[in-house]
Design a protein around this motif. Structure first.
Motif, PDB file in Angstrom:
ATOM      1  N   THR A 154      54.352  71.963  40.443  1.00 42.00           N
ATOM      2  CA  THR A 154      53.520  72.109  41.643  1.00 42.00           C
ATOM      3  C   THR A 154      52.389  71.087  41.637  1.00 42.00           C
ATOM      4  OG1 THR A 154      54.036  74.479  41.742  1.00 42.00           O
ATOM      5  CG2 THR A 154      52.103  73.721  42.970  1.00 42.00           C
ATOM      6  N   ILE A 155      51.804  70.837  40.468  1.00 41.96           N
ATOM      7  CA  ILE A 155      50.766  69.805  40.352  1.00 41.96           C
ATOM      8  C   ILE A 155      51.359  68.433  40.670  1.00 41.96           C
ATOM      9  CG2 ILE A 155      49.204  68.651  38.726  1.00 41.96           C
ATOM     10  CD1 ILE A 155      48.942  71.365  37.279  1.00 41.96           C
ATOM     11  N   LEU A 156      52.586  68.180  40.233  1.00 43.85           N
ATOM     12  CA  LEU A 156      53.257  66.913  40.537  1.00 43.85           C
ATOM     13  C   LEU A 156      53.450  66.754  42.050  1.00 43.85           C
ATOM     14  CD1 LEU A 156      54.847  64.345  39.812  1.00 43.85           C
ATOM     15  CD2 LEU A 156      56.859  65.805  39.446  1.00 43.85           C
ATOM     16  N   VAL A 157      53.888  67.817  42.718  1.00 40.80           N
ATOM     17  CA  VAL A 157      54.080  67.766  44.176  1.00 40.80           C
ATOM     18  C   VAL A 157      52.756  67.470  44.878  1.00 40.80           C
ATOM     19  CG1 VAL A 157      54.618  69.182  46.199  1.00 40.80           C
ATOM     20  CG2 VAL A 157      56.131  69.220  44.217  1.00 40.80           C
ATOM     21  N   ARG A 158      51.691  68.128  44.426  1.00 40.98           N
ATOM     22  CA  ARG A 158      50.376  67.885  45.034  1.00 40.98           C
ATOM     23  C   ARG A 158      49.928  66.444  44.810  1.00 40.98           C
ATOM     24  NH1 ARG A 158      47.559  73.461  42.768  1.00 40.98           N
ATOM     25  NH2 ARG A 158      48.551  74.897  44.262  1.00 40.98           N
ATOM     26  N   ALA A 159      50.246  65.901  43.649  1.00 40.72           N
ATOM     27  CA  ALA A 159      49.882  64.518  43.359  1.00 40.72           C
ATOM     28  C   ALA A 159      50.607  63.556  44.295  1.00 40.72           C
ATOM     29  CB  ALA A 159      50.194  64.191  41.897  1.00 40.72           C
ATOM     30  N   ILE A 160      51.894  63.793  44.505  1.00 38.83           N
ATOM     31  CA  ILE A 160      52.663  62.933  45.417  1.00 38.83           C
ATOM     32  C   ILE A 160      52.128  63.056  46.845  1.00 38.83           C
ATOM     33  CG2 ILE A 160      54.951  62.458  46.373  1.00 38.83           C
ATOM     34  CD1 ILE A 160      56.148  63.618  43.778  1.00 38.83           C
ATOM     35  N   ASN A 161      51.841  64.293  47.269  1.00 39.75           N
ATOM     36  CA  ASN A 161      51.304  64.505  48.620  1.00 39.75           C
ATOM     37  C   ASN A 161      49.941  63.846  48.793  1.00 39.75           C
ATOM     38  OD1 ASN A 161      53.553  66.013  49.375  1.00 39.75           O
ATOM     39  ND2 ASN A 161      52.624  67.971  48.819  1.00 39.75           N
ATOM     40  N   GLU A 162      49.169  63.851  47.734  1.00 37.75           N
ATOM     41  CA  GLU A 162      47.849  63.213  47.775  1.00 37.75           C
ATOM     42  C   GLU A 162      47.974  61.711  47.993  1.00 37.75           C
ATOM     43  OE1 GLU A 162      44.447  62.332  44.429  1.00 37.75           O
ATOM     44  OE2 GLU A 162      45.216  64.389  44.551  1.00 37.75           O
ATOM     45  N   VAL A 163      48.913  61.099  47.294  1.00 34.64           N
ATOM     46  CA  VAL A 163      49.138  59.658  47.466  1.00 34.64           C
ATOM     47  C   VAL A 163      49.681  59.369  48.864  1.00 34.64           C
ATOM     48  CG1 VAL A 163      50.478  57.678  46.637  1.00 34.64           C
ATOM     49  CG2 VAL A 163      49.481  59.281  44.998  1.00 34.64           C
ATOM     50  N   GLN A 164      50.566  60.204  49.355  1.00 31.30           N
ATOM     51  CA  GLN A 164      51.099  60.018  50.706  1.00 31.30           C
ATOM     52  C   GLN A 164      49.994  60.084  51.753  1.00 31.30           C
ATOM     53  OE1 GLN A 164      54.098  63.110  50.957  1.00 31.30           O
ATOM     54  NE2 GLN A 164      55.733  61.725  50.286  1.00 31.30           N
ATOM     55  N   ALA A 165      49.045  61.013  51.555  1.00 28.88           N
ATOM     56  CA  ALA A 165      47.942  61.152  52.512  1.00 28.88           C
ATOM     57  C   ALA A 165      46.990  59.952  52.439  1.00 28.88           C
ATOM     58  CB  ALA A 165      47.181  62.447  52.236  1.00 28.88           C
ATOM     59  N   ASN A 166      46.769  59.452  51.234  1.00 27.49           N
ATOM     60  CA  ASN A 166      45.853  58.316  51.062  1.00 27.49           C
ATOM     61  C   ASN A 166      46.488  56.990  51.454  1.00 27.49           C
ATOM     62  OD1 ASN A 166      43.827  59.998  50.089  1.00 27.49           O
ATOM     63  ND2 ASN A 166      44.451  59.757  47.950  1.00 27.49           N
ATOM     64  N   HIS A 167      47.813  56.912  51.372  1.00 29.61           N
ATOM     65  CA  HIS A 167      48.518  55.648  51.643  1.00 29.61           C
ATOM     66  C   HIS A 167      49.725  55.900  52.556  1.00 29.61           C
ATOM     67  CE1 HIS A 167      46.107  53.702  48.504  1.00 29.61           C
ATOM     68  NE2 HIS A 167      46.348  54.786  47.763  1.00 29.61           N
TER      69      HIS A 167
END
Length: 263
Positions: free
Chosen positions: A197-210
Motif C-alpha cells: 500500500t505504501i508502494l502504491v501511494r508512492a507511485i500515485n504521489e509521483v504521478q500527481a507531481n509529474h
C-alpha cells in the motif's frame, strides 16, 4: 394332419374371421398396414430406451464433472490470476545497465543478480498466494512485490527475527521503523499488504507531481520514492531517484525474472 399345417389353418381362419368382422370395406393391404404400425411402435420403443440410456449416461458424466469444476472455482479464488497492473507492464520496462562501484562490487552485476533471483524464487513460492492476493486487491503486478521482497531482504534471509542488522527496518519488505507501526508478523500477508500500500501511494504521489511523465518514468519514480521512504531518506520531488538508478534497476530486473517464472 401335421402340427405345422394345423397352426397354419388356425391362423388362416383367424384372418378370415377378422376380415368378416371388418366387412367388405377393409382394404386388401390391411395386414400390410397392420405390420407397418407394429414395426413403427417397436422402433419408437427402441428409440425411447436408447434416449433414456443416453440421458442417464450424460447425467452420470455431469455428476462426475462436478468435483473438478468445484476444484477449479476454489483454485481461482485462492490463487488469483494477475496478468495486468494499473501501473504498466513491468515486462516492457527497459532496465538500465547496473553500474558496479567498489562498495557494490560483492553483490553487483547481472550475473550476480540472476543467481540471487534464482535462489530467492524458491523461497518466494512460500508467499506466492498472499503476494498475488495483495497484488489483485491493489492492482499491482505481483512480480513487482516479489522483486521488492527479494531486493530488500532476500526473502527474509538477511533478517534476524524479522529485523535488519540495524533494527531500523522490519519484515520482508523492510518497513521503516519511523514510518508506521508494523502490521502483523514480519512475513505475514498483513505486512505485505501494508508495505505494498505504501508502494502504491508512492507511485500515485509521483504521478500527481509529474503528470506529464510517461508511465514508466512514473513507475520508476514510485519505486525510488518507496525505497527513500522506507530508509528515511529525503525524497527529491524533481528526481525521486536522486540520480542513482541502482535500486530501481535491480528491482525491475528481478521483477522481470519473477514474472517469467509465474509471478
Amino acid at each position: 394332419m401335421p402340427q405345422g399345417r394345423i397352426q397354419g389353418v388356425q391362423k388362416a381362419d383367424e384372418r378370415c374371421q377378422e376380415r368378416k368382422r371388418l366387412g367388405p370395406s377393409a382394404p386388401v393391404h390391411f395386414w400390410t398396414q397392420r405390420k407397418l404400425r407394429a414395426s413403427r411402435l417397436m422402433s419408437l420403443k427402441t428409440f425411447t430406451i436408447i434416449a433414456y440410456r443416453s440421458a442417464g449416461a450424460a447425467e452420470e458424466r455431469a455428476i462426475t464433472m462436478i468435483p473438478a469444476l468445484l476444484l477449479l472455482g476454489l483454485t481461482a479464488l485462492v490463487v488469483p490470476s494477475m496478468s495486468y497492473s494499473c501501473y504498466g507492464d513491468i515486462s516492457a520496462l527497459q532496465a538500465p545497465m547496473i553500474s558496479c562501484t567498489a562498495v557494490r562490487a560483492p553483490d553487483c552485476g547481472l550475473a550476480m543478480l540472476r543467481r540471487s533471483a534464482e535462489a530467492d524464487i524458491i523461497r518466494l513460492r512460500r508467499y506466492e498466494i498472499p503476494i498475488k492476493r495483495v497484488a489483485r486487491n491493489l492492482c499491482l503486478d505481483p512480480a513487482l512485490i516479489a522483486a521488492i521482497i527479494s531486493q530488500e531482504s532476500r526473502v527474509g534471509q538477511l533478517l534476524n527475527n524479522g529485523w535488519d542488522q540495524t533494527r531500523r527496518k522490519y519484515g520482508l519488505m523492510q518497513l521503516g521503523r519511523q514510518l508506521q507501526q508494523p502490521f502483523g508478523s514480519w512475513d505475514s500477508e498483513e505486512h505485505i499488504n501494508q508495505c505494498s500500500t505504501i508502494l502504491v501511494r508512492a507511485i500515485n504521489e509521483v504521478q500527481a507531481n509529474h503528470p506529464t511523465w510517461t508511465w514508466d518514468q512514473q513507475l520508476r519514480g514510485g519505486i525510488c520514492t518507496y525505497h527513500a521512504k522506507m530508509g528515511n531518506i529525503n525524497v527529491y520531488e524533481e528526481d525521486p531517484c536522486n540520480g542513482d538508478d541502482y535500486y530501481t534497476a535491480n528491482v525491475i530486473r528481478r521483477a522481470q525474472f519473477f514474472k517469467r517464472h509465474g509471478f
